[in-house]
Design a protein around this motif. Structure first.
Motif, mmCIF file in Angstrom:
data_model
loop_
_atom_site.group_PDB
_atom_site.id
_atom_site.type_symbol
_atom_site.label_atom_id
_atom_site.label_comp_id
_atom_site.label_asym_id
_atom_site.label_seq_id
_atom_site.Cartn_x
_atom_site.Cartn_y
_atom_site.Cartn_z
ATOM 1 N N LYS A 66 0.817 -1.216 0.000
ATOM 2 C CA LYS A 66 0.000 0.000 0.000
ATOM 3 C C LYS A 66 0.852 1.269 0.000
ATOM 4 C CE LYS A 66 -3.781 -2.161 2.607
ATOM 5 N NZ LYS A 66 -4.628 -2.072 3.843
ATOM 6 N N GLY A 67 2.162 1.096 -0.082
ATOM 7 C CA GLY A 67 3.052 2.248 -0.057
ATOM 8 C C GLY A 67 3.648 2.538 1.300
ATOM 9 N N GLY A 68 3.283 1.734 2.313
ATOM 10 C CA GLY A 68 3.848 1.910 3.647
ATOM 11 C C GLY A 68 2.783 2.194 4.676
ATOM 12 N N GLY A 69 3.221 2.357 5.943
ATOM 13 C CA GLY A 69 2.288 2.629 7.024
ATOM 14 C C GLY A 69 2.832 2.156 8.357
ATOM 15 N N LYS A 70 1.923 2.048 9.339
ATOM 16 C CA LYS A 70 2.301 1.751 10.714
ATOM 17 C C LYS A 70 1.921 0.328 11.096
ATOM 18 C CE LYS A 70 1.354 4.768 14.012
ATOM 19 N NZ LYS A 70 0.558 5.525 15.024
ATOM 20 N N VAL A 71 2.911 -0.428 11.594
ATOM 21 C CA VAL A 71 2.679 -1.747 12.182
ATOM 22 C C VAL A 71 2.526 -1.553 13.681
ATOM 23 C CG1 VAL A 71 3.609 -4.051 12.596
ATOM 24 C CG2 VAL A 71 4.003 -2.926 10.394
ATOM 25 N N ILE A 72 1.386 -1.927 14.225
ATOM 26 C CA ILE A 72 1.123 -1.759 15.646
ATOM 27 C C ILE A 72 1.365 -3.071 16.379
ATOM 28 C CG2 ILE A 72 -0.620 -1.212 17.381
ATOM 29 C CD1 ILE A 72 -1.955 0.595 15.292
ATOM 30 N N VAL A 73 2.204 -2.995 17.421
ATOM 31 C CA VAL A 73 2.433 -4.139 18.299
ATOM 32 C C VAL A 73 1.624 -3.878 19.571
ATOM 33 C CG1 VAL A 73 4.126 -5.562 19.484
ATOM 34 C CG2 VAL A 73 4.759 -4.390 17.355
ATOM 35 N N PRO A 74 0.551 -4.615 19.801
ATOM 36 C CA PRO A 74 -0.285 -4.353 20.978
ATOM 37 C C PRO A 74 0.438 -4.728 22.268
ATOM 38 C CG PRO A 74 -1.447 -5.676 19.314
ATOM 39 C CD PRO A 74 0.003 -5.678 18.955
ATOM 40 N N ALA A 75 -0.167 -4.353 23.397
ATOM 41 C CA ALA A 75 0.352 -4.759 24.695
ATOM 42 C C ALA A 75 0.402 -6.281 24.765
ATOM 43 C CB ALA A 75 -0.525 -4.198 25.812
ATOM 44 N N GLY A 76 1.433 -6.816 25.399
ATOM 45 C CA GLY A 76 1.607 -8.252 25.496
ATOM 46 C C GLY A 76 3.061 -8.621 25.333
ATOM 47 N N VAL A 77 3.335 -9.917 25.339
ATOM 48 C CA VAL A 77 4.689 -10.427 25.154
ATOM 49 C C VAL A 77 4.735 -11.142 23.818
ATOM 50 C CG1 VAL A 77 6.523 -11.876 26.096
ATOM 51 C CG2 VAL A 77 4.953 -10.703 27.644
ATOM 52 N N TRP A 78 5.653 -10.729 22.982
ATOM 53 C CA TRP A 78 5.719 -11.232 21.608
ATOM 54 C C TRP A 78 7.114 -11.774 21.339
ATOM 55 C CZ3 TRP A 78 0.818 -10.935 19.996
ATOM 56 C CH2 TRP A 78 0.004 -9.953 20.574
ATOM 57 N N LEU A 79 7.212 -13.024 20.945
ATOM 58 C CA LEU A 79 8.480 -13.672 20.617
ATOM 59 C C LEU A 79 8.671 -13.642 19.109
ATOM 60 C CD1 LEU A 79 10.894 -15.465 21.627
ATOM 61 C CD2 LEU A 79 9.418 -17.448 21.102
ATOM 62 N N LEU A 104 13.223 -4.599 8.087
ATOM 63 C CA LEU A 104 12.499 -3.359 7.834
ATOM 64 C C LEU A 104 12.412 -3.053 6.346
ATOM 65 C CD1 LEU A 104 14.156 -1.204 10.637
ATOM 66 C CD2 LEU A 104 11.881 -2.253 10.709
ATOM 67 N N LYS A 105 11.395 -2.320 5.977
ATOM 68 C CA LYS A 105 11.212 -1.833 4.611
ATOM 69 C C LYS A 105 10.998 -0.324 4.645
ATOM 70 C CE LYS A 105 11.251 -6.011 2.819
ATOM 71 N NZ LYS A 105 12.370 -6.482 1.966
ATOM 72 N N SER A 106 11.119 0.300 3.488
ATOM 73 C CA SER A 106 10.907 1.737 3.406
ATOM 74 C C SER A 106 9.469 2.106 3.742
ATOM 75 C CB SER A 106 11.247 2.249 1.997
ATOM 76 O OG SER A 106 12.631 2.149 1.742
ATOM 77 N N ASN A 107 9.302 3.302 4.280
ATOM 78 C CA ASN A 107 7.986 3.872 4.584
ATOM 79 C C ASN A 107 7.231 3.077 5.639
ATOM 80 O OD1 ASN A 107 8.476 5.746 2.415
ATOM 81 N ND2 ASN A 107 7.791 4.154 0.990
ATOM 82 N N ILE A 108 7.970 2.468 6.563
ATOM 83 C CA ILE A 108 7.358 1.632 7.605
ATOM 84 C C ILE A 108 7.687 2.200 8.988
ATOM 85 C CG2 ILE A 108 7.412 -0.632 8.741
ATOM 86 C CD1 ILE A 108 5.833 -0.687 6.173
ATOM 87 N N GLU A 109 6.667 2.296 9.820
ATOM 88 C CA GLU A 109 6.814 2.619 11.229
ATOM 89 C C GLU A 109 6.346 1.420 12.038
ATOM 90 O OE1 GLU A 109 4.802 5.583 14.609
ATOM 91 O OE2 GLU A 109 4.350 5.855 12.475
ATOM 92 N N ILE A 110 7.137 0.998 13.003
ATOM 93 C CA ILE A 110 6.697 -0.047 13.938
ATOM 94 C C ILE A 110 6.451 0.621 15.283
ATOM 95 C CG2 ILE A 110 7.208 -2.245 15.035
ATOM 96 C CD1 ILE A 110 8.915 -3.013 12.719
ATOM 97 N N PHE A 111 5.210 0.531 15.735
ATOM 98 C CA PHE A 111 4.768 1.199 16.954
ATOM 99 C C PHE A 111 4.586 0.158 18.050
ATOM 100 C CE2 PHE A 111 1.459 2.686 19.829
ATOM 101 C CZ PHE A 111 1.853 3.985 20.099
ATOM 102 N N ALA A 112 5.446 0.231 19.066
ATOM 103 C CA ALA A 112 5.355 -0.678 20.207
ATOM 104 C C ALA A 112 4.475 -0.027 21.265
ATOM 105 C CB ALA A 112 6.737 -0.981 20.758
ATOM 106 N N SER A 113 3.278 -0.538 21.417
ATOM 107 C CA SER A 113 2.313 0.057 22.341
ATOM 108 C C SER A 113 2.804 -0.036 23.780
ATOM 109 C CB SER A 113 0.962 -0.656 22.221
ATOM 110 O OG SER A 113 0.476 -0.603 20.900
#
Length: 562
Positions: free
Chosen positions: A84-97, A103-112
């Motif tokens: 879609k040209g990029g955007g935000k990946v949201i990591v919700p609250a929790g424990v993630w392994l 990473l790719k261009s135009n990507i934000e990773i948001f750690a809640s």
């Protein structure tokens, strides 16, 4: 009527402003103009541009709890946004392994808030790649967070990224309590013959044999490096040859080697982050900004096992061949707790460092406060460095240190071993000769240090044009100045235990003005060295340099002017 109309106007205006703030996308964008009141010309650092698209990793099968590997969920979320040209990946609250995240261009990773992303300790998930480590071209395991040749990348939120570094690092027995050491040994791994060093595996131990500061120069092929893969621990976050990169908000901790390593990044913003590594973690640097241009590091805290905020530009021939300096840097409003250096330049500075502003930083218990280090063989020029408003407490070694004989150990380790021998023999000046010049440091409070200031250049390439002013010092020892040309020290109030406040050797064009110290010794100032010249000591109403200066026999009689 007029009041009612005005109220309606305010409501409409507020709705309009709110509407604009909600619909204003991308969230981040260009910054125009220049930084004001800076000692050099620098444009505002451009923020990444992130399109208005969002997904959650749970939309792609991520399972909370830290037991199920979510590597594919991260990859699929990034891939979906990339389409879609990029955007935000949201990591919700929790424990993630997870395994490595590419990473790719135009990507934000948001750690809640409440999100903990832990990287797997399964080293099979981390293939080795050609990369740069400690300023050299070599092979290492891929970083847990990795990206190359990108534009517009951001790691945001207030969650925690954990590199599971304990599975990768060797540990010295001397750095743990007896119970901690017993627990570590019982967990697995192997010991060396002295039983003083623990390794995660036999392969790691094998890899360390013949290594020069973590790099094996005797290996050349991928197959040779694969045989010691466990030893090739990665930096936690590696973003290379990219533009518009931002770290804003998260906690980064427990890295296998260095924590954050932006390499050849143009427009780098680091703000509001926390970096944590065990104090005993070998090579557990906080952030190593290497060969980057237009950088701001601000409002962040560091508590790490090696240098905290470190500026680099490649090592020896590999660095000189790269030819990409680190330039245009602002480092401000940061706190450093444990670390081998609060703000450090080098020792890998072979492409040069220039135009750096440091201000409003506090160092509490760092081995060294302001640390400049290099050695013969590096080459490169460090110049135009401006530092002010620094507060230091409880520094175990040098509060301000210039060491051109760096050998790979912290200064505290060197002092514990009886100090570092230096070779004062004059060597030819070549492309391998490092140079540090045009550096101003002012308004510094040093409340506790083994030594306040240590300035040591090379006989063939002196430190040049160093100005220290407005210093308030309480330290065991005062100033050492060796092989320096153009040192201006003024407005200093110092309380020290050592009766020698200034120890000067083979220095030229030195001025001491408006200096106060508590020593009453006739040797409060000691000057030695046959090439010392043009040293000016300006007395004041509170102290007389003539009565407290001792000249060595080799110092020319005309070298010192009172």
């Amino acid at each position: 009527m007029k009041l009612k109309s005005f109220s309606i106007f305010l409501v409409i205006g507020a709705l309009f402003i709110n509407s604009c703030s909600v619909s204003q996308k991308p969230k981040y964008g260009k910054s125009t103009g220049k930084y004001q009141n800076l000692e050099f010309d620098m444009n505002l650092v451009q923020e990444p541009i992130i399109p208005n698209n969002e997904v959650k990793i749970t939309d792609f099968g991520a399972v909370n709890g830290g037991e199920v590997l979510c590597t594919k969920a991260f990859a699929d979320a990034i891939a979906a946004l990339t389409k879609k040209g990029g955007g935000k990946v949201i990591v919700p609250a929790g424990v993630w392994l997870t395994g490595p995240i590419i990473l790719k261009s135009n990507i934000e990773i948001f750690a809640s808030a409440g999100a903990l992303i832990r990287f797997s300790t399964n080293k099979d998930l981390y293939p080795i790649i050609e990369t740069s480590f400690e300023g050299l071209n070599t092979w290492r395991c891929i970083s847990p967070i990795y990206g190359k040749n990108l534009e517009n990348v951001a790691l945001t939120g207030t969650g925690v990224w954990d590199g599971s570094g304990g599975a990768w690092r060797a540990v010295k027995k001397s750095k743990l309590t007896a119970n901690e050491w017993k627990k570590l040994v019982a967990s697995g791994g192997v010991l060396d013959e002295t039983k003083e060093n623990w390794y995660p595996s036999e392969q790691f131990k094998l890899g360390g044999n013949g290594a020069d500061q973590n790099v094996r120069f005797d290996l050349h092929t991928k197959e040779e490096f694969l045989a010691i893969r466990d030893f090739l621990r990665p930096v936690m976050v590696s973003i290379q040859n990219s533009k518009n990169v931002m770290f804003d908000g998260p906690v980064f901790q427990n890295s296998p080697a260095w924590c954050l390593h932006p390499l050849m990044v143009e427009n780098l913003i680091v703000r509001n982050i926390t970096v944590r590594n065990p104090w005993y973690s070998q090579n557990g640097d906080g952030i190593d900004v290497e060969s980057c241009k237009n950088v701001i590091v601000e409002n962040s805290s560091f508590d790490v096992g090696d240098d905290a905020i470190c500026i680099k530009s490649g090592k020896d021939k590999d660095g000189r061949d790269r030819g990409v300096p680190c330039e245009n840097l602002i480092i401000r409003n940061n706190i450093v707790y444990h670390g081998h250096g609060g703000v450090t330049v080098g020792s890998e500075m072979s492409s040069g460092v220039k135009n750096m502003h440091v201000s409003n930083c506090t160092f509490m218990g760092t081995d060294v406060g302001l640390r400049f280090k290099s050695t013969r063989g590096r080459g490169g020029v460090v110049e135009n460095i401006f530092i002010k408003d620094i507060w230091m407490t409880d520094i175990p070694s040098h509060a301000i240190s210039f060491n051109l004989y760096y050998g790979g150990k912290s200064i505290e380790e060197t002092l514990a071993e009886g100090g570092g021998p230096t070779n004062t023999k004059l060597m030819p000046v070549t492309e391998e000769t490092p140079q540090f010049k045009n550096i101003k440091i002012k308004n510094v409070v040093i409340n506790g240090a083994t030594q306040a200031v240590f300035l040591q250049g090379l006989p063939e390439m002196n430190l040049e044009n160093i100005e220290l002013s407005d210093l308030q010092i309480n330290a065991d020892k005062g100033f050492t100045i060796v092989d320096a040309n153009g040192v201006n020290i003024h407005n200093v109030k110092m309380v020290s235990k050592d009766p020698t406040a200034f120890d000067i050797f083979n220095a030229k064009n030195v001025t001491l003005r408006n200096i106060e110290f508590n020593s009453t010794s006739a040797e409060a100032v000691k000057i030695n060295g046959s090439v010392s010249e043009k040293i000016e000591l300006i007395s004041n109403s509170k102290m007389d340099f003539k009565k407290q200066t001792k000249l060595g026999n080799s110092v020319p009689k005309v070298a010192v002017k009172f």
